[in-house]
Design a protein around this motif. Structure first.
Motif, PDB file in Angstrom:
ATOM      1  N   GLY A   1      -7.708 -28.362   8.767  1.00 36.46           N
ATOM      2  CA  GLY A   1      -7.819 -28.600  10.197  1.00 36.46           C
ATOM      3  C   GLY A   1      -6.634 -28.005  10.933  1.00 36.46           C
ATOM      4  N   ARG A   2      -5.436 -28.224  10.393  1.00 36.72           N
ATOM      5  CA  ARG A   2      -4.252 -27.634  11.019  1.00 36.72           C
ATOM      6  C   ARG A   2      -4.315 -26.112  10.994  1.00 36.72           C
ATOM      7  N   GLU A   3      -4.749 -25.534   9.894  1.00 36.08           N
ATOM      8  CA  GLU A   3      -4.846 -24.079   9.810  1.00 36.08           C
ATOM      9  C   GLU A   3      -5.756 -23.534  10.912  1.00 36.08           C
ATOM     10  N   ALA A   4      -6.862 -24.224  11.149  1.00 37.95           N
ATOM     11  CA  ALA A   4      -7.802 -23.767  12.180  1.00 37.95           C
ATOM     12  C   ALA A   4      -7.180 -23.875  13.576  1.00 37.95           C
ATOM     13  N   VAL A   5      -6.470 -24.980  13.840  1.00 42.29           N
ATOM     14  CA  VAL A   5      -5.865 -25.166  15.162  1.00 42.29           C
ATOM     15  C   VAL A   5      -4.731 -24.166  15.377  1.00 42.29           C
ATOM     16  N   LEU A   6      -3.914 -23.935  14.360  1.00 39.82           N
ATOM     17  CA  LEU A   6      -2.829 -22.958  14.487  1.00 39.82           C
ATOM     18  C   LEU A   6      -3.375 -21.553  14.730  1.00 39.82           C
ATOM     19  N   ALA A   7      -4.463 -21.208  14.052  1.00 46.14           N
ATOM     20  CA  ALA A   7      -5.063 -19.883  14.276  1.00 46.14           C
ATOM     21  C   ALA A   7      -5.543 -19.748  15.717  1.00 46.14           C
ATOM     22  N   ALA A   8      -6.131 -20.825  16.258  1.00 43.53           N
ATOM     23  CA  ALA A   8      -6.605 -20.795  17.643  1.00 43.53           C
ATOM     24  C   ALA A   8      -5.437 -20.701  18.625  1.00 43.53           C
ATOM     25  N   LEU A   9      -4.343 -21.378  18.330  1.00 41.42           N
ATOM     26  CA  LEU A   9      -3.165 -21.305  19.196  1.00 41.42           C
ATOM     27  C   LEU A   9      -2.526 -19.917  19.141  1.00 41.42           C
ATOM     28  N   ARG A  10      -2.534 -19.300  17.973  1.00 44.72           N
ATOM     29  CA  ARG A  10      -1.996 -17.936  17.878  1.00 44.72           C
ATOM     30  C   ARG A  10      -2.811 -16.973  18.741  1.00 44.72           C
ATOM     31  N   GLU A  11      -4.130 -17.113  18.721  1.00 44.14           N
ATOM     32  CA  GLU A  11      -4.978 -16.273  19.570  1.00 44.14           C
ATOM     33  C   GLU A  11      -4.717 -16.570  21.039  1.00 44.14           C
ATOM     34  N   TYR A  12      -4.516 -17.829  21.367  1.00 39.83           N
ATOM     35  CA  TYR A  12      -4.233 -18.260  22.747  1.00 39.83           C
ATOM     36  C   TYR A  12      -2.977 -17.576  23.285  1.00 39.83           C
ATOM     37  N   VAL A  13      -1.926 -17.517  22.451  1.00 36.59           N
ATOM     38  CA  VAL A  13      -0.678 -16.885  22.881  1.00 36.59           C
ATOM     39  C   VAL A  13      -0.798 -15.371  22.873  1.00 36.59           C
ATOM     40  N   GLU A  14      -1.367 -14.822  21.813  1.00 32.38           N
ATOM     41  CA  GLU A  14      -1.496 -13.362  21.716  1.00 32.38           C
ATOM     42  C   GLU A  14      -2.262 -12.793  22.911  1.00 32.38           C
ATOM     43  N   LYS A  15      -3.313 -13.466  23.341  1.00 34.22           N
ATOM     44  CA  LYS A  15      -4.126 -12.983  24.449  1.00 34.22           C
ATOM     45  C   LYS A  15      -3.650 -13.505  25.809  1.00 34.22           C
ATOM     46  N   GLU A  16      -2.499 -14.193  25.792  1.00 36.52           N
ATOM     47  CA  GLU A  16      -1.853 -14.695  27.001  1.00 36.52           C
ATOM     48  C   GLU A  16      -2.779 -15.557  27.853  1.00 36.52           C
ATOM     49  N   ARG A  17      -3.567 -16.368  27.195  1.00 38.54           N
ATOM     50  CA  ARG A  17      -4.465 -17.264  27.910  1.00 38.54           C
ATOM     51  C   ARG A  17      -3.702 -18.390  28.611  1.00 38.54           C
ATOM     52  N   TYR A  18      -2.452 -18.581  28.255  1.00 41.26           N
ATOM     53  CA  TYR A  18      -1.629 -19.605  28.877  1.00 41.26           C
ATOM     54  C   TYR A  18      -1.295 -19.276  30.324  1.00 41.26           C
ATOM     55  N   ARG A  19      -1.585 -18.066  30.777  1.00 41.77           N
ATOM     56  CA  ARG A  19      -1.259 -17.701  32.166  1.00 41.77           C
ATOM     57  C   ARG A  19      -2.095 -18.476  33.180  1.00 41.77           C
ATOM     58  N   THR A  20      -3.191 -19.092  32.738  1.00 40.33           N
ATOM     59  CA  THR A  20      -3.975 -19.962  33.624  1.00 40.33           C
ATOM     60  C   THR A  20      -3.732 -21.438  33.315  1.00 40.33           C
ATOM     61  N   ALA A  21      -2.753 -21.710  32.459  1.00 44.75           N
ATOM     62  CA  ALA A  21      -2.441 -23.088  32.078  1.00 44.75           C
ATOM     63  C   ALA A  21      -1.571 -23.748  33.139  1.00 44.75           C
ATOM     64  N   SER A  22      -1.238 -25.006  32.910  1.00 49.04           N
ATOM     65  CA  SER A  22      -0.330 -25.726  33.796  1.00 49.04           C
ATOM     66  C   SER A  22       1.063 -25.102  33.726  1.00 49.04           C
ATOM     67  N   LYS A  23       1.870 -25.419  34.718  1.00 47.81           N
ATOM     68  CA  LYS A  23       3.243 -24.926  34.725  1.00 47.81           C
ATOM     69  C   LYS A  23       3.991 -25.398  33.484  1.00 47.81           C
ATOM     70  N   LEU A  24       3.677 -26.583  33.007  1.00 48.98           N
ATOM     71  CA  LEU A  24       4.329 -27.129  31.814  1.00 48.98           C
ATOM     72  C   LEU A  24       4.213 -26.176  30.633  1.00 48.98           C
ATOM     73  N   ILE A  25       3.015 -25.683  30.360  1.00 53.83           N
ATOM     74  CA  ILE A  25       2.808 -24.823  29.206  1.00 53.83           C
ATOM     75  C   ILE A  25       3.387 -23.437  29.448  1.00 53.83           C
ATOM     76  N   GLN A  26       3.239 -22.920  30.641  1.00 54.44           N
ATOM     77  CA  GLN A  26       3.824 -21.611  30.940  1.00 54.44           C
ATOM     78  C   GLN A  26       5.346 -21.639  30.771  1.00 54.44           C
ATOM     79  N   GLU A  27       5.977 -22.717  31.212  1.00 53.75           N
ATOM     80  CA  GLU A  27       7.431 -22.832  31.072  1.00 53.75           C
ATOM     81  C   GLU A  27       7.840 -23.016  29.619  1.00 53.75           C
ATOM     82  N   ARG A  28       7.096 -23.791  28.872  1.00 50.87           N
ATOM     83  CA  ARG A  28       7.415 -24.002  27.452  1.00 50.87           C
ATOM     84  C   ARG A  28       7.370 -22.675  26.688  1.00 50.87           C
ATOM     85  N   ILE A  29       6.291 -21.945  26.848  1.00 47.28           N
ATOM     86  CA  ILE A  29       6.139 -20.685  26.117  1.00 47.28           C
ATOM     87  C   ILE A  29       7.194 -19.678  26.577  1.00 47.28           C
TER      88      ILE A  29
END
Length: 539
Positions: free
Chosen positions: A246-274
């Motif tokens: 389960g963790r492997e699947a979630v980490l893979a999805a998070l890696r794709e999320y960052v690689e494709k910069e999908r966090y640019r539509t996220a809350s300020k909290l996540i944009q600032e963290r990254i």
């Protein structure tokens, strides 16, 4: 896959026997010297590992069992080469919190997050730099702490997150069937799915991992269910198979999320963290892995809190009626020319609904068995008002047992084991234990005498420098969601009877709000006159 449970049990007993023999040998090799100023040591059945076995087998009940037997404000549990001090007193909890320079959470957070998120060595090294603000307020840990508290404090950034989650929650509830016979559902499963989707949208944006891959949801909850075994990190792909994959699947999805910069539509909290992690040299892979703990924290508590709050209210007709009256004062109505639109004012919910908010706090007292942990960076002495002093030795772990404090009759009164919706009514500091003689649950009131509840007694959000920064966001999403149900719906058992609260899951080491041991089947119906109403929130 089928398992031979008999063989597994035999193998497990053999392993425990081998560990006991090994522990007996270690007892001669590793002698932990006890200082007479330390809290009393609790003897273990199996030397050095007896307490560990008890924690694994009994979860939160293990600590409560020791307290029930000995009633100690603080005690010591010895492990193989160290000790853990367990704090059961609000007074001593406050003393631990005051000594935040020498009794700190960050080393524990680093150890847990490194295993949980699979950080590489370079990232761990970066995280260690100035971790405890030894050289000023810079570094990943200090800057992340300040950034999160700033964004999640009441203000425009928090209101943006609130608006995101409230829009999503209203959409889900408006989609519930207007049929006269209502809609049947398994309440816990439905709430868990709802908050997984809505909270992740609010925090991680419309392109969050669950929105892009709905099949990820069960993988995340497999990971959550087996996290403790996963953190032990002994052949995790075998000992915690579902959690590991389960963790492997979630980490893979998070890696794709960052690689494709999908966090640019996220809350300020996540944009600032990254952005902060990138500035400190985290690779994109590690930026993604760092979000696993944040994702975990944003999802695991809202659904169970909503579950217990709904069940406690809808299982008590008197409480439902009184909370409904409070909530309806926060509802306005208009027509958009097509449908009746009713709007709930969220700020008024928080400020003008005392019984509703008291019930919310009592739910948290009743179900939050969370331990606040610290590591002693130096020998530290803490004291109580009675003059009792205790030495906490360098290198030891301190656990403030929130669940034990929440169940302490000397703190809350003799009715501590009962769910009392009015317990927090008088004020946050008024002692809530006394009730009018012979009064039933509906008419019990807070104590009029001057005795005060210790400010460190309510542990649902931790305390001190680690007080949960997301508590304001949690309060808004939970109260708003439940208020809409109270105002516009009836929730019963499928046969029309009152809902009945199931048992809590108490044998797991708690990582958040205790979950229901079993799900319950409920029928959700729109109240008469609300069949075609469209519900909205104003923040």
């Amino acid at each position: 896959m089928d398992y031979n449970y008999g063989s597994s049990f035999t193998l497990g007993m053999a392993v425990l026997a081998a560990l006991a023999v090994a522990a007996a040998l270690l007892q001669r090799m590793l002698k932990i010297e006890k200082d007479p100023r330390e809290p009393p040591f609790i003897p273990e059945g199996v030397p050095y590992i007896g307490h560990l076995i008890g924690m694994v087998q009994q979860g939160a009940k293990y600590y409560q069992g020791i307290t029930d037997r000995l009633a100690l404000p603080i005690y010591t549990l010895r492990t193989i080469n160290s000790r853990t001090y367990v704090v059961n007193s609000p007074e001593l909890a406050a003393a631990v919190q005051r000594n935040s320079k020498t009794l700190t959470f960050n080393p524990i957070a680093l150890a847990v997050s490194s295993r949980m998120s699979q950080f590489d060595k370079a990232t761990v090294t970066t995280l260690r730099v100035n971790m405890n603000s030894e050289e000023g307020n810079w570094g990943v840990f200090p800057e992340t702490h300040d950034m999160m508290y700033a964004i999640l404090a009441p203000g425009p950034d928090l209101e943006d997150m609130n608006a995101r989650v409230l829009t999503q929650l209203a959409s889900v509830i408006n989609a519930l069937s207007p049929r006269q016979d209502g809609e049947d559902m398994k309440l816990w499963a439905w709430l868990r799915h709802t908050f997984t989707c809505c909270s992740s949208h609010a925090v991680y944006g419309p392109e969050n991992p669950f929105a892009m891959n709905p099949e990820l949801e069960p993988a995340f909850w497999d990971f959550e269910a087996g996290l403790i075994t996963l953190l032990v990190n002994v052949f995790p792909s075998i000992t915690a198979t579902k959690a590991y994959y389960g963790r492997e699947a979630v980490l893979a999805a998070l890696r794709e999320y960052v690689e494709k910069e999908r966090y640019r539509t996220a809350s300020k909290l996540i944009q600032e963290r990254i952005g902060l992690n990138a500035r400190y040299g985290f690779s994109k892979k590690m930026q993604a892995h760092a979000e696993l703990a944040m994702l975990f924290g944003s999802l695991v508590n809202a659904a169970p809190t909503c579950f217990w709050l709904l069940v406690q209210i809808f299982s008590r007709p008197w409480l439902l009626a009184e909370v409904r009256e409070e909530v309806m004062h926060c509802v306005s109505q208009e027509s958009d020319g097509i449908a009746i639109v009713r709007t709930i004012n969220v700020k008024r919910l928080v400020r003008e609904c005392p019984l509703f908010n008291s019930t919310y706090r009592e739910v948290l007292r009743f179900t939050a068995s969370i331990a606040s942990s610290r590591l002693a960076l130096a020998d530290t002495v803490i004291s109580s008002a009675k003059g009792d002093s205790y030495l906490l030795k360098k290198g030891s772990v301190i656990q403030i047992q929130g669940g034990v404090i929440h169940a302490d009759a000397s703190v809350w009164g003799e009715d501590v084991k009962e769910f009392k919706p009015r317990r927090f009514l008088a004020s946050p500091s008024a002692h809530p234990s006394a009730v009018s003689a012979g009064a039933d649950e509906k008419h019990q009131t807070a104590a009029p005498e001057p005795k005060k509840l210790h400010p460190a007694a309510f542990r649902a959000f931790g305390g001190g420098s680690t007080l949960c920064p997301g508590r304001h966001f949690a309060q808004v999403e939970i109260l708003s969601f439940v208020a809409l149900f109270v105002a516009g719906f009836d929730v019963t058992a499928v046969d029309g009877a009152l809902v009945v609260a199931p048992e809590k899951e108490e044998t797991r080491i708690p990582l958040g709000i205790q979950k229901p041991l079993t799900d319950i089947d409920v029928r959700v119906k729109r109240r008469q006159g609300n069949e075609e109403v469209v519900w909205r929130f104003v923040n």
